[in-house]
Design a protein around this motif. Structure first.
Motif, PDB file in Angstrom:
ATOM      1  N   GLY A   1       0.229   6.668   2.970  1.00 18.93           N
ATOM      2  CA  GLY A   1      -1.083   6.848   4.134  1.00 18.93           C
ATOM      3  C   GLY A   1      -2.232   5.876   4.694  1.00 18.93           C
ATOM      4  O   GLY A   1      -2.456   5.900   5.369  1.00 18.93           O
ATOM      5  N   ASP A   2      -1.514   3.995   3.903  1.00 20.97           N
ATOM      6  CA  ASP A   2      -2.182   3.560   4.080  1.00 20.97           C
ATOM      7  C   ASP A   2      -1.894   1.998   3.878  1.00 20.97           C
ATOM      8  O   ASP A   2      -1.942   1.273   2.812  1.00 20.97           O
ATOM      9  CB  ASP A   2      -4.059   3.606   2.968  1.00 20.97           C
TER      10      ASP A   2
ATOM     11  N   GLY B   1       0.868  -1.069  -0.019  1.00 20.66           N
ATOM     12  CA  GLY B   1       0.123  -0.297   0.324  1.00 20.66           C
ATOM     13  C   GLY B   1       0.555   0.946   0.447  1.00 20.66           C
ATOM     14  O   GLY B   1       1.965   1.412  -0.621  1.00 20.66           O
TER      15      GLY B   1
ATOM     16  N   LYS C   1      -0.077  -1.293   4.447  1.00 17.64           N
ATOM     17  CA  LYS C   1      -1.233  -3.030   4.616  1.00 17.64           C
ATOM     18  C   LYS C   1      -0.106  -3.835   5.353  1.00 17.64           C
ATOM     19  O   LYS C   1       1.192  -4.329   4.916  1.00 17.64           O
ATOM     20  CB  LYS C   1      -1.222  -3.561   4.032  1.00 17.64           C
TER      21      LYS C   1
END
Length: 237
Positions: free
Chosen positions: A13-14, A10, A16
């Motif tokens: 900001g996001d 990912g 995984k």
């Protein structure tokens, strides 16, 4: 990036991070925007060695690029290859220093979203450190940030500084070249009314970094750019 067998963790900001754990890595190479996750990644992967290879604040940028590749060479048993890369890098720096005329003024910019952003000497993203490495005389001495799009400054101010050389990173070339509204940095520079009479443009002394610079900024990229810059400066003598 196109190998589907490699997990995609990912974005910064996001992220995984669970996919890192699932991969059971022996070595984790961290840096840039995932640096903020260093402690969590370390806690989640206690048996892995995690390297943080970002250029360190206060250290010479060229030395930090060599540190990166030297550490990676050691990690992967490629010491000889790493040494060869650092030698080519040193040679490219020597070539620029030999070709640069100290009376010539230099301006560095980042083109993004069709706009030209100012890169401050020393502190500016990507190109700022070159002023220290080569002793470039800046055409404009103004404080700036490390913004990845350059600092907001009027193109008229850039033009008024009358640079002999314009060094350019095309940020969008690395991330948005396929977009319908993408404009090459060279097009933006050439179509700028404000810049058309500055020496860098009239003499053809505008040098562009490799297209993928924004997404790697590694020693090989800088070696390529420095070699091209040295050639351009030598030809201008």
């Amino acid at each position: 990036a196109t190998d589907e067998s490699i997990p995609d963790i990912g974005t910064h900001g996001d992220p995984k991070l669970e996919l890192i754990v699932a991969a059971e890595p022996d070595l984790i190479i961290n840096g840039q925007r995932l640096t903020s996750q260093f402690d969590k990644i370390a806690a989640d992967n206690p048996d892995a060695v995690q390297l943080l290879l970002d250029p360190r604040k206060g250290e010479p940028f060229d030395a930090e690029l060599k540190r990166q590749i030297t550490v990676l060479g050691k990690a992967f048993g490629k010491d000889a290859e790493a040494a060869a890369l650092t030698q080519k890098f040193d040679e490219s720096i020597k070539a620029v220093k030999g070709a640069y005329k100290t009376d010539d003024t230099v301006m560095a910019v980042i083109v993004s979203g069709g706009k030209i952003g100012y890169v401050a000497p020393t502190t500016g993203r990507t190109l700022g450190p070159l002023f220290d490495i080569f002793g470039f005389t800046p055409s404009l001495k103004q404080e700036g940030s490390e913004d990845h799009q350059g600092d907001d400054i009027s193109v008229e101010t850039i033009a008024a500084s009358n640079p002999d050389w314009l060094l350019v990173m095309d940020r969008d070339a690395a991330i948005a070249a396929g977009e319908p509204d993408y404009k090459q940095a060279s097009t933006v520079i050439e179509q700028s009314e404000a810049l058309k009479n500055v020496p860098a443009v009239t003499k053809g002394q505008v040098v562009y970094m490799p297209a993928d610079t924004y997404t790697n900024e590694g020693i090989q990229t800088y070696t390529t750019f420095f070699t091209e810059l040295a050639t351009a400066m030598a030809a201008a003598k």
